[in-house]
Design a protein around this motif. Structure first.
Motif, short mmCIF file in Angstrom:
data_model
loop_
_atom_site.label_atom_id
_atom_site.label_comp_id
_atom_site.label_asym_id
_atom_site.label_seq_id
_atom_site.Cartn_x
_atom_site.Cartn_y
_atom_site.Cartn_z
N SER A 7 0.85 -1.20 0.00
CA SER A 7 0.00 0.00 0.00
C SER A 7 0.88 1.24 0.00
O SER A 7 2.03 1.20 0.44
CB SER A 7 -0.94 0.02 1.21
OG SER A 7 -0.23 0.34 2.38
N GLN A 43 -0.36 2.47 -8.63
CA GLN A 43 -1.78 2.81 -8.55
C GLN A 43 -2.61 1.63 -8.05
O GLN A 43 -3.69 1.84 -7.49
CB GLN A 43 -2.26 3.29 -9.92
CG GLN A 43 -1.73 4.69 -10.23
CD GLN A 43 -2.08 5.16 -11.62
OE1 GLN A 43 -1.87 4.44 -12.59
NE2 GLN A 43 -2.59 6.37 -11.73
N ASP A 46 -3.27 -1.12 -3.24
CA ASP A 46 -4.39 -0.75 -2.37
C ASP A 46 -4.35 -1.46 -1.01
O ASP A 46 -5.24 -1.29 -0.18
CB ASP A 46 -5.72 -1.04 -3.07
CG ASP A 46 -5.85 -2.52 -3.44
OD1 ASP A 46 -4.98 -3.33 -3.06
OD2 ASP A 46 -6.83 -2.87 -4.13
#
Lengths: 104, 301
Positions: A7, A43, A46
């Protein structure tokens, strides 16, 4: 080999410009420019999607690279950014970003 | 120069009613002993339109400040910052210690060798403890402005700057890149804002460059004026004069490398990163390859 979850640290500043992601550590001002492949990993970081799945679904599908080579490159990239506290890495899903050391 | 606020000598407090003395005695004053307080001497230094009042008890130090910041001394009595400068004799300090700028208990604190400065973030009042040298106060002013500008979308940049035809130009680079050289080569119709540290602030949808007293090898302050910023040139010495393109990410990285910032404050570092990106989206950034002669200014109009 254990799965990796990644992350983005909140102790960074980032901006996409001309297809490249610029990332700077707010702690030590280290500056990185990520190419398209690295930007795709960044990107997708997460905290819930395993790195191997990111490689399979984002990298191998969108870029012309075989799975093994893409995984090696992703591992190196993740290691380097994690050393600067820019990416957080765990063997478990990272659910609570605010409690991570990189978010101080 | 000193002013006596109250006498501490014994005095005769006799009073008389009519012709008959009813009390006549000498005793200690009932008032607390007051210490002679030296006059406070002040100067207001306004850089980028931000006024900082420096208070000192030393006429010599005050005179040095007025000389060093000539052109930036304001006649206004109002100041946004009010700092008392306490001069002390030199003490032993670590010669290689770096500057530390931290925010604690609603106060900014600067520590650098025998310099210690602090001020309230909200009240903007504080003190500077330093030896009687011009460099410490210069460092405090530079750092104070970097902190202030970081929240205003601006920054101090390691760059020389000048105004020509009503437009401001920045010339940035590391030491030896040519900041002072290009300042020395400036034609008479160019107004020099600084040869060392440029002051940049966002105002609406444009950036303004202001003159600063922060001098490099030229050893003289810039002019105290401002103009809308037209371009930033990243200096490189070469064999011919030319303006070369640079990729946006390279431009931002080199811009960030030359922004002056000293505080260990991740939130402000993030703001500076965003400011650099915004700056690059509004102000053209080029490489300026130049030979050290006046013809380079033919490209800067």
């Amino acid at each position: 080999m254990a799965e990796k979850y990644i992350s983005r640290s909140s102790a960074i500043a980032a901006r996409m410009l001309g297809g490249e992601m610029m990332v700077m550590s707010a702690v030590d001002s280290t500056f990185f420019t990520l190419n398209e492949v690295a930007s795709a990993i960044w990107q997708a970081a997460d905290g819930r999607t395993p790195l191997s799945e990111i490689v399979a679904s984002k990298i191998c599908r969108e870029f012309d690279v075989d799975r093994e080579r893409a995984q090696r490159g992703a591992d190196r990239f993740v290691d380097e950014l994690s050393q600067h506290g820019i990416l957080l890495v765990s063997e478990q899903p990272i659910m609570d970003f605010s409690s991570s050391p990189g978010n101080q | 120069m000193t002013t006596t606020l109250a006498t501490t000598e014994k005095e005769d407090l006799s009073i008389e009613i009519g012709a008959m003395p009813i009390a006549r005695r000498t005793h200690d004053s009932p008032f607390p002993r007051l210490i002679e307080k030296p006059d406070c001497l002040s100067v207001v230094i306004a850089i980028g339109g931000v006024a900082v009042r420096l208070n000192t008890t030393s006429p010599d130090f005050l005179a040095m400040l007025k000389r060093r910041y000539v052109g930036f001394v304001s006649s206004e009595s109002h100041a946004e910052f009010d700092l008392d400068v306490n001069l002390s004799p030199p003490e032993f300090c670590d010669p290689i210690a770096g500057v530390r700028v931290t925010h604690r208990s609603a106060r900014w604190l600067i520590e650098w060798g025998d310099l210690r400065a602090e001020w309230e973030t909200a009240g903007r009042r504080g003190t500077i403890h330093q030896t009687a040298n011009p460099y410490s106060i210069d460092a405090v002013l530079r750092i104070l402005h970097t902190l202030l500008l970081a929240r205003q979308g601006g920054f101090l940049l390691h760059a020389s700057s000048a105004i020509r035809n009503g437009k401001a130009f920045l010339f940035s680079g590391v030491s030896g890149a040519g900041k002072t050289t290009i300042s020395r080569l400036a034609p008479p119709d160019a107004t020099l804002l600084t040869d060392e540290v440029s002051y940049v602030r966002r105002e609406g949808n444009r950036y303004m460059a202001y003159g600063t007293p922060f001098a490099g090898e030229l050893a003289r302050p810039g002019e105290n004026c401002s103009a809308p910023l037209s371009a930033l040139f990243l200096l490189e010495k070469g064999l011919q004069n030319s303006i070369e393109p640079i990729s946006p990410t390279d431009a931002i990285q080199r811009l960030l490398r030359n922004i002056l910032f000293f505080a260990h404050d991740p939130a402000l570092v993030k703001l500076l990163f965003q400011s650099a990106c915004e700056f690059a989206s509004l102000v053209p950034i080029h490489r300026l390859v130049f030979v050290p002669d006046q013809r380079v200014w033919d490209l800067i109009r």
